[in-house]
Design an enzyme around this catalytic site. Structure first.
Site, PDB file in Angstrom:
ATOM      1  N   ASP A  98       0.836  -1.097  -0.142  1.00 50.01           N
ATOM      2  CA  ASP A  98       0.006  -0.237   0.088  1.00 50.01           C
ATOM      3  C   ASP A  98       0.827   1.291   0.147  1.00 50.01           C
ATOM      4  O   ASP A  98       0.387   2.367  -0.604  1.00 50.01           O
ATOM      5  CB  ASP A  98      -0.927   0.014   1.184  1.00 50.01           C
ATOM      6  CG  ASP A  98      -0.085  -0.386   2.423  1.00 50.01           C
ATOM      7  OD1 ASP A  98       1.331  -0.447   2.536  1.00 50.01           O
ATOM      8  OD2 ASP A  98      -1.006  -0.257   3.778  1.00 50.01           O
ATOM      9  N   HIS A  99       1.988   1.157   0.600  1.00 50.22           N
ATOM     10  CA  HIS A  99       2.667   2.503   0.875  1.00 50.22           C
ATOM     11  C   HIS A  99       3.559   3.032  -0.383  1.00 50.22           C
ATOM     12  O   HIS A  99       4.169   3.968  -0.448  1.00 50.22           O
ATOM     13  CB  HIS A  99       3.795   2.421   2.064  1.00 50.22           C
ATOM     14  CG  HIS A  99       3.024   2.463   3.396  1.00 50.22           C
ATOM     15  ND1 HIS A  99       2.183   1.865   3.860  1.00 50.22           N
ATOM     16  CD2 HIS A  99       3.115   3.394   4.158  1.00 50.22           C
ATOM     17  CE1 HIS A  99       1.639   2.131   5.124  1.00 50.22           C
ATOM     18  NE2 HIS A  99       2.473   3.137   5.325  1.00 50.22           N
ATOM     19  N   ARG A 451      -1.729  12.464   9.871  1.00 50.72           N
ATOM     20  CA  ARG A 451      -0.524  12.981  10.198  1.00 50.72           C
ATOM     21  C   ARG A 451      -0.479  14.091   9.538  1.00 50.72           C
ATOM     22  O   ARG A 451      -0.780  14.383   8.291  1.00 50.72           O
ATOM     23  CB  ARG A 451       0.518  12.286   9.831  1.00 50.72           C
ATOM     24  CG  ARG A 451       0.508  11.222  10.948  1.00 50.72           C
ATOM     25  CD  ARG A 451       2.055  10.450  11.164  1.00 50.72           C
ATOM     26  NE  ARG A 451       1.855   9.719  12.326  1.00 50.72           N
ATOM     27  CZ  ARG A 451       2.132   8.424  12.362  1.00 50.72           C
ATOM     28  NH1 ARG A 451       2.963   7.881  11.596  1.00 50.72           N
ATOM     29  NH2 ARG A 451       2.017   7.963  13.733  1.00 50.72           N
ATOM     30  N   SER A 646       5.627   7.507  12.957  1.00 50.40           N
ATOM     31  CA  SER A 646       5.726   6.147  12.513  1.00 50.40           C
ATOM     32  C   SER A 646       6.375   5.083  13.387  1.00 50.40           C
ATOM     33  O   SER A 646       7.252   5.427  14.124  1.00 50.40           O
ATOM     34  CB  SER A 646       6.481   6.462  11.167  1.00 50.40           C
ATOM     35  OG  SER A 646       7.141   5.230  10.846  1.00 50.40           O
TER      36      SER A 646
HETATM   37  C1  MIC Z   1       3.045   6.604   8.693  1.00 47.77           C
HETATM   38  O1  MIC Z   1       1.836   6.857   8.655  1.00 47.77           O
HETATM   39  O2  MIC Z   1       3.848   7.326   9.103  1.00 47.77           O
HETATM   40  C2  MIC Z   1       3.266   5.218   8.121  1.00 47.77           C
HETATM   41  C3  MIC Z   1       4.196   5.624   6.733  1.00 47.77           C
HETATM   42  O3  MIC Z   1       2.373   4.406   7.752  1.00 47.77           O
HETATM   43  C4  MIC Z   1       4.416   4.533   8.829  1.00 47.77           C
HETATM   44  C5  MIC Z   1       5.050   3.376   8.588  1.00 47.77           C
HETATM   45  C6  MIC Z   1       6.024   3.728   7.585  1.00 47.77           C
HETATM   46  O4  MIC Z   1       6.906   4.549   8.040  1.00 47.77           O
HETATM   47  O5  MIC Z   1       6.260   2.900   6.882  1.00 47.77           O
HETATM   48  C7  MIC Z   1       3.519   4.655  10.395  1.00 47.77           C
HETATM   49  O6  MIC Z   1       2.940   4.884  10.579  1.00 47.77           O
HETATM   50  O7  MIC Z   1       4.089   3.548  11.010  1.00 47.77           O
HETATM   51 FE1  SF4 Z   2      -0.795   4.681   5.047  1.00 47.46          FE
HETATM   52 FE2  SF4 Z   2       0.309   5.535   7.309  1.00 47.46          FE
HETATM   53 FE3  SF4 Z   2      -1.134   7.216   5.800  1.00 47.46          FE
HETATM   54 FE4  SF4 Z   2      -2.390   5.252   6.877  1.00 47.46          FE
HETATM   55  S1  SF4 Z   2      -1.346   6.854   8.022  1.00 47.46           S
HETATM   56  S2  SF4 Z   2      -2.921   6.022   4.886  1.00 47.46           S
HETATM   57  S3  SF4 Z   2      -0.897   3.718   6.877  1.00 47.46           S
HETATM   58  S4  SF4 Z   2       0.822   6.203   5.351  1.00 47.46           S
END
Ligand code: MIC
Ligand code: SF4
Length: 757
Positions: A98-99, A451, A646
């Site tokens: 997904d990422h 975030r 994260s």
């Molecule tokens: C995020 O929302 O910051 C992420 C990307 O999903 C991270 C995971 C990652 O850095 O791969 C998380 O929340 O753990």
């Molecule tokens: Fe993906 Fe993390 Fe964003 Fe959720 S918060 S959509 S898991 S990058």
């Protein structure tokens, strides 16, 4: 024995439910107070039911039912797992792609581009899954947390996931904890999951959400009250009559964003809304099973009435009076009601005009979210209003996408000019290609994500990101400005008339049931013997791991300070995402981003400092490489809540790889502190926070008495100023006996390896 099927089998659930009576009964008699739900689920998953527990004190071993990993963290987790020499993952585990999908044009094109651009990584993940018996959800299947909610989460269960928003599954009554890859490796290799027994925060909900207020507003408000570190070391349990008025997916939104307050996880009790969701997602057997043990899947009634004595902290929240909120910029706990944002933005010089509006993500892309947002768009279109800014939507899963397409909801968004992105993280994790003309100047975006740290979405620190509910995002997109109150304001339509928006109307679940869409799941093959996991030796994206060196038994003498960070230093500051996501499987290459976002306390600049060996100013990753190559270990110094955000263990592995011995800060975020311990880096907090201010650019730090490192005993440190004067101070640490072993062995993985051999 692991079972990596496309959904949690009822046998697994029944197994968990079969021990509830005995385990909870025994636990209740030892603690002697009415039980919260969190305690019940944890007690049922204790590795040794006789082990004592002490909230905020003891570290306990737990046996999670499942592991889930997303592609950006799974690579490092599985590279570590592979070195343990097992034939099969010990618990049911899944990988979700997904990422790594970049949002540029739209779903189809972007997905194709990702499939070819990330082929090497997807092939690697798919082959590791096949080789070790894990389930593989390919690109396009959706965001890990949404897929877990739809397929794997169940009331009273416990899981860990290599992503900080794993607590999303708390919306379905599961204790779901975000962890670093090394924790996942423990569980996949058959060891227990070790975590500090959490404190308990109750959010007691009364009343009922109404009008524009949504589940997102609950967590935006709680984030304001608890701040980004207020949940650290605690499980947040939502209790009270108001909880039952919120849909299952709404509960998931609230639990998801609990990551932003640092909580170990967040949780709701099993109720009718969860049962409805289980039924709608084809899991009637689980709903029946949960109904039969429902009294174990909620807190004791006395725990709710006597909440002030049972929980460590209680927040009272009346849903009936909660108004729509919007949080940001730059931190998720900067909250206010939507109608107050305009004035605040003007006072602070934040751009009022919106440059993009984004709906979706793992936090907010449920059927209910999309129907509520679409209802506003439909009414607006009927009344001659148009969306004035680019509007983007990321469905959380293939199932949600197919269902909202079938029900004409995507068409409503498209008619409003929205771009439908792939079922993936996309702009939420910096995988968003935007023209420099927009990002190069101060600009404002509104999202329904969770975030909003600087540079998070499009790599630009000039972008001010505000998080709010999907319906508010859409309302602001219609206004084109953040200076608009959807409740009382009106907008001028095509004919020059003022139009007020209607109150959003949503449907909790699709009346016609969910459409599963395309099948994107690959189970492991029955015969896994001939499967080869290949990593090309010259790969830029994948690199097999070398074990870290064990501790040499020496104290740390006069180590230079690579960075003294000022203010927020999240995992995004330590190991940026966006374009760097492509190196998540290559420790050396990703170390090229180390501390690029950290703000140098001596200059105020982000990402660069003075090389202690040659005195030149350089980007931090270059200094780190120089120190590493010269064999010069170092330390890093920081402020409050270091490593917030994260779960990415790269933020701990990169410093370790480059020679960090200790990180000394005012306080840590939970997952990151554990990640440091796992990789053999010493995490210390200043006993006297004022020492932070005494540390100069050319100072050195010694850490002594390490041979006596023992749980809870502060560590002696000395600050050496260049003029020869010294300041002695102590660093607190939260090591358990096991953590001390990890430190000595060089990493937790070295211990697993030694046991497996
Ligand atoms: C995020 O929302 O910051 C992420 C990307 O999903 C991270 C995971 C990652 O850095 O791969 C998380 O929340 O753990
Ligand atoms: Fe993906 Fe993390 Fe964003 Fe959720 S918060 S959509 S898991 S990058």
């Amino acid at each position: 024995m692991s079972d990596a099927s496309a959904t949690t089998p009822i046998e697994l659930v029944n197994g968990v439910y079969s021990t509830l009576d005995a385990r909870i009964g025994a636990y209740r008699s030892t603690v002697g107070h009415p039980l919260s739900l969190a305690e019940k689920i944890l007690a049922n998953h204790l590795d040794d039911p006789a082990q004592g527990t002490d909230r905020g004190g003891s570290y306990n071993d737990l046996r999670p039912d499942r592991v889930a990993m997303q592609d950006a963290t799974a690579q490092m987790a599985l590279l570590q797992f592979m070195t343990a020499g097992l034939d099969q993952a010990a618990v049911p585990s899944t990988v979700h792609c997904d990422h790594l999908i970049q949002a540029k044009v739209g779903a189809k094109t972007d997905l194709l581009a990702a499939e070819s651009g990330n082929k090497e990584v997807y092939d690697f993940l798919e082959s590791v899954c096949a080789r070790y018996g894990l389930g593989f959800w390919g690109p396009g299947s959706g965001i890990i947390h949404q897929v877990v909610l739809e397929q794997y989460a169940f009331p009273g269960g416990m899981m860990i996931g290599t992503d900080s928003h794993t607590p999303n599954a708390g919306g379905l009554g599961m204790i779901a904890i975000g962890v670093g890859g090394a924790d996942a490796v423990d569980v996949m290799t058959g060891f227990p999951f070790n975590v500090r027994w959490p404190k308990l925060i109750a959010v007691h909900l009364t009343g009922e959400l109404n009008g524009w207020s949504s589940p997102k507003d609950v967590i935006l408000k709680v984030a304001e009250l608890l701040t980004v570190k207020g949940g650290t070391g605690a499980i947040v349990e939502y209790i009270g009559p108001g909880a039952n008025t919120i849909s299952c997916t709404g509960k998931a939104t609230i639990c998801n964003m609990g990551a932003e307050i640092g909580a170990t996880t967040s949780l709701f009790a099993y109720d009718a809304a969860m049962s409805r969701y289980l039924m709608a997602t084809g899991r009637a057997a689980i709903a029946d099973g949960a109904d039969a043990v429902a009294h174990h899947l909620r807190p004791d009634d006395d725990a709710v009435t006597q909440r002030d004595s049972v929980y460590d902290q209680v927040i009272e929240l009346d849903l009936s009076t909660l108004r729509p909120h919007i949080n940001g910029p730059h931190t998720p706990d900067l909250a206010r009601e939507v109608q107050d944002l305009g004035a605040e933005a003007r006072a602070n010089g934040w751009p009022l005009e919106i440059s993009a509006a984004l709906v979706g993500s793992c936090t907010n892309s449920s059927y209910e979210d999309i129907t509520r947002a679409a209802s506003i768009l439909r009414h607006a279109a009927e009344n001659g209003l148009r969306v004035r800014v680019p509007l983007l939507i990321t469905p959380g899963s293939e199932q949600v996408r197919a269902t909202i397409e079938r029900d004409g909801l995507l068409a409503t968004f498209e008619a409003a000019g929205a771009t439908v992105l792939a079922n993936a993280c996309g702009p939420c994790i910096g995988q968003w290609s935007r023209p420099e003309a927009i990002t190069g100047v101060p600009n404002t975006i509104v999202t329904s994500y969770n975030r909003n740290f600087p540079k998070r979405n499009d790599g630009s620190a000039k972008t001010h990101a505000f998080v709010t509910s999907p319906e508010t995002v859409v309302a602001l997109a219609l206004a084109g400005t953040i200076d608009f109150d959807p409740l009382t304001g009106s907008l001028i339509n095509d004919s020059g008339e003022p139009v007020s928006l209607i109150v959003p109307v949503g449907e909790e679940l699709p009346a016609a049931g969910f459409d599963p869409g395309e099948n994107t799941f690959t189970p492991p093959p029955a015969d896994r013997s001939g499967i080869d996991v290949r990593v090309a030796p010259d790969s830029e994206r994948l690199q097999l791991l070398e074990p870290f060196e064990p501790w040499d038994g020496e104290d740390f003498h006069e180590l230079p300070i690579l960075v003294k960070a000022q203010g927020k230093c999240t995992t995004d500051h330590i190991s940026m995402a966006g374009p760097w996501l492509k190196y998540r499987g290559h420790l050396e290459n990703i170390s090229g981003n180390l501390f690029l976002g950290a703000v140098n306390a001596f200059t105020g600049e982000a990402g660069s400092g003075k090389d202690p060996l040659d005195g030149q100013t350089k980007p931090y990753p270059e200094i780190a490489r120089h120190l590493h190559e010269a064999g010069q270990p170092w330390v890093a110094v920081g402020d409050e809540n270091w490593g917030e955000g994260s779960s990415r263990e790269h933020a701990a592995m990169e410093p370790r790889f480059r020679g960090a011995k200790a990180i000394i800060v005012r306080s840590f975020a939970r997952i990151h502190e554990t990640n440091l311990k796992k990789q053999g880096v010493l995490p210390l907090t200043f006993t006297d926070p004022a020492v932070y201010d005494l540390i100069g650019e050319d100072d050195r730090i010694s850490i002594t008495g390490l041979a006596q490192l023992a749980p809870g005993v502060p560590v002696a440190c000395r600050l050496h100023h260049p003029d020869g004067s010294v300041v002695d101070f102590t660093g607190n640490q939260t090591m358990s006996p096991e953590h001390v072993e990890w430190f000595r062995a060089g990493s937790a993985l070295n211990i697993i390896r030694a046991r497996m051999l």
